[in-house]
Design an enzyme around this catalytic site. Sequence first.
Site, short mmCIF file in Angstrom:
data_model
loop_
_atom_site.label_atom_id
_atom_site.label_comp_id
_atom_site.label_asym_id
_atom_site.label_seq_id
_atom_site.Cartn_x
_atom_site.Cartn_y
_atom_site.Cartn_z
N ASP A 147 0.74 2.20 4.02
CA ASP A 147 0.02 3.19 3.61
C ASP A 147 0.92 4.96 2.82
O ASP A 147 0.44 5.73 3.39
CB ASP A 147 -1.13 3.74 4.69
N HIS A 164 -5.31 -0.76 5.81
CA HIS A 164 -4.77 -0.04 6.16
C HIS A 164 -5.98 0.26 8.18
O HIS A 164 -7.03 0.65 8.14
CB HIS A 164 -5.27 1.49 6.38
N HIS A 183 1.06 -1.30 0.14
CA HIS A 183 0.39 0.13 0.01
C HIS A 183 0.84 0.77 0.12
O HIS A 183 1.62 1.99 1.12
CB HIS A 183 -1.22 0.00 1.00
N ASN A 194 -5.45 9.51 7.44
CA ASN A 194 -7.45 8.75 7.53
C ASN A 194 -6.97 7.11 7.04
O ASN A 194 -7.15 6.66 6.17
CB ASN A 194 -7.83 9.18 6.22
O1 DOR Z 1 -4.37 9.77 4.97
C1 DOR Z 1 -4.78 8.86 3.55
N1 DOR Z 1 -3.85 9.71 2.85
N2 DOR Z 1 -5.51 7.90 3.58
C2 DOR Z 1 -6.06 7.73 2.35
O2 DOR Z 1 -6.83 6.49 2.53
C3 DOR Z 1 -5.48 8.30 0.98
C4 DOR Z 1 -3.88 8.62 1.50
C5 DOR Z 1 -3.41 9.71 0.54
O3 DOR Z 1 -3.58 9.33 -1.02
O4 DOR Z 1 -2.75 10.36 1.02
#
Ligand code: DOR
Length: 426
Positions: free
Chosen positions: A305, A232, A60, A278
């Site tokens: 992430d 996540h 991710h 998020n």
């Molecule tokens: O914190 C996040 N950033 N959560 C996500 O789902 C998308 C990601 C982003 O693309 O910046």
Amino acid sequence: MKILLKGGRIIDPSQEFDQVADLLLEEGKVAACAPHLEIEDAQILPCQGLIVCPGFIDLHVHFREPGEEWKETIASGSLAAVAGGFTAVVCMPNTKPPNDNAEVTRYILKKAAEAGLCRVYPVACITKGQRGEELTEFGELKEAGAVAVSDDGRPVPDAFLMRLALEYAKNFDLPVISHAEELSLSSGGHVNEGLASAKLGLRGIPPQAEAIAIFREVMLAELTNSPIHIAHVSTKAGVEIIRQAKEKGLKVTAETAPHYFTLTEEATFGYHTNAKVNPPLRSEEDRQAIEEALADGTIDVIATDHAPHSPLEKVCEFERAAFGLVGLETALSLTLRLVERGSISLPKMIELLSCAPARILKLPGGSLREGSLADVTVFDPEARWIVTEEELNSKSKNSPFLGWELKGRVIYSIVSGKVVFSRREF
Ligand code: DOR
């Protein structure tokens, strides 16, 4: 080209191997592993005191190309990946334009080949434009090189459309990755609902926004008899639903990210925008549940992430700041803290970072068996370092760990038998 890694502790959970030995890489493959190998024409990498393991695979990441290259390019993201020990990354489709057609998928692969560092596997969108209305052409996207589909960054709000996606994806043997978020509960929120929302006076995102969405995905996996991978995971309630689903024998897998087992919502208390992510950082109870879920196998994978954002999107009022933090270069050190406090073993850590991600998305790698890809990560579990902007190779520096002293550094990253990153002369 032959490379001989000498005297490291080789840990390969895929064959329950954990021994000090030499490892020979030849023509992009693992050629041999034995206590003492003497190979005349091989380049030697001294690995005494180091851990040698299958290359880490990050399921991710968000590389911002095409469209937001000031935050990260595929080249800068690839460098951050190999500096963090990731020999392969799976990149999410919320680029600009989103990866909802074969042309974008091919563009990503072309840029990745030009960068020539780690393997980059594109994930394509589930719905056109990530609008949650109409499915993309899964067959074409797979043919172009997509390894999975997801609308990550956004959920698929409509349960019927998600059902169709699971059924359609099964025909193409394409894994589906779910960004599980009930938008009607989370929209407009900035931090965890609870302590953080009360303290900061900001709209909260309740843990139930995640749990309800995970429950829907589990039900749809059951209905369609399809596998689903939950991205996540941040909540205790989400973990409990996944645990029950696994007990029932459903084909549900899950990942979490280092920030969810390292930090709590307290990290946002000074309106620190680098801790705005998020799903949001949660309570201590949630954090503990995530750590336990990693230990007991409820959560299968640690992914980062990695979500780079520039000062433009982060040095501003908390409510205006973008969600996301960079994670590729701190993941190893943060995960080693779990090993240090006895929550997981070192082999289990490698399983979470390498073997399990390979298995779930059916990617090559995740093993040092003879004949496997010569993708190898070598790290020093004791080396200390301080996270600074200068240390990070990512174009963006939005890490909530800036200033932290951490233990554990990648020394070499090897892809296809080639050293693509090194912190030592050899
Ligand atoms: O914190 C996040 N950033 N959560 C996500 O789902 C998308 C990601 C982003 O693309 O910046």
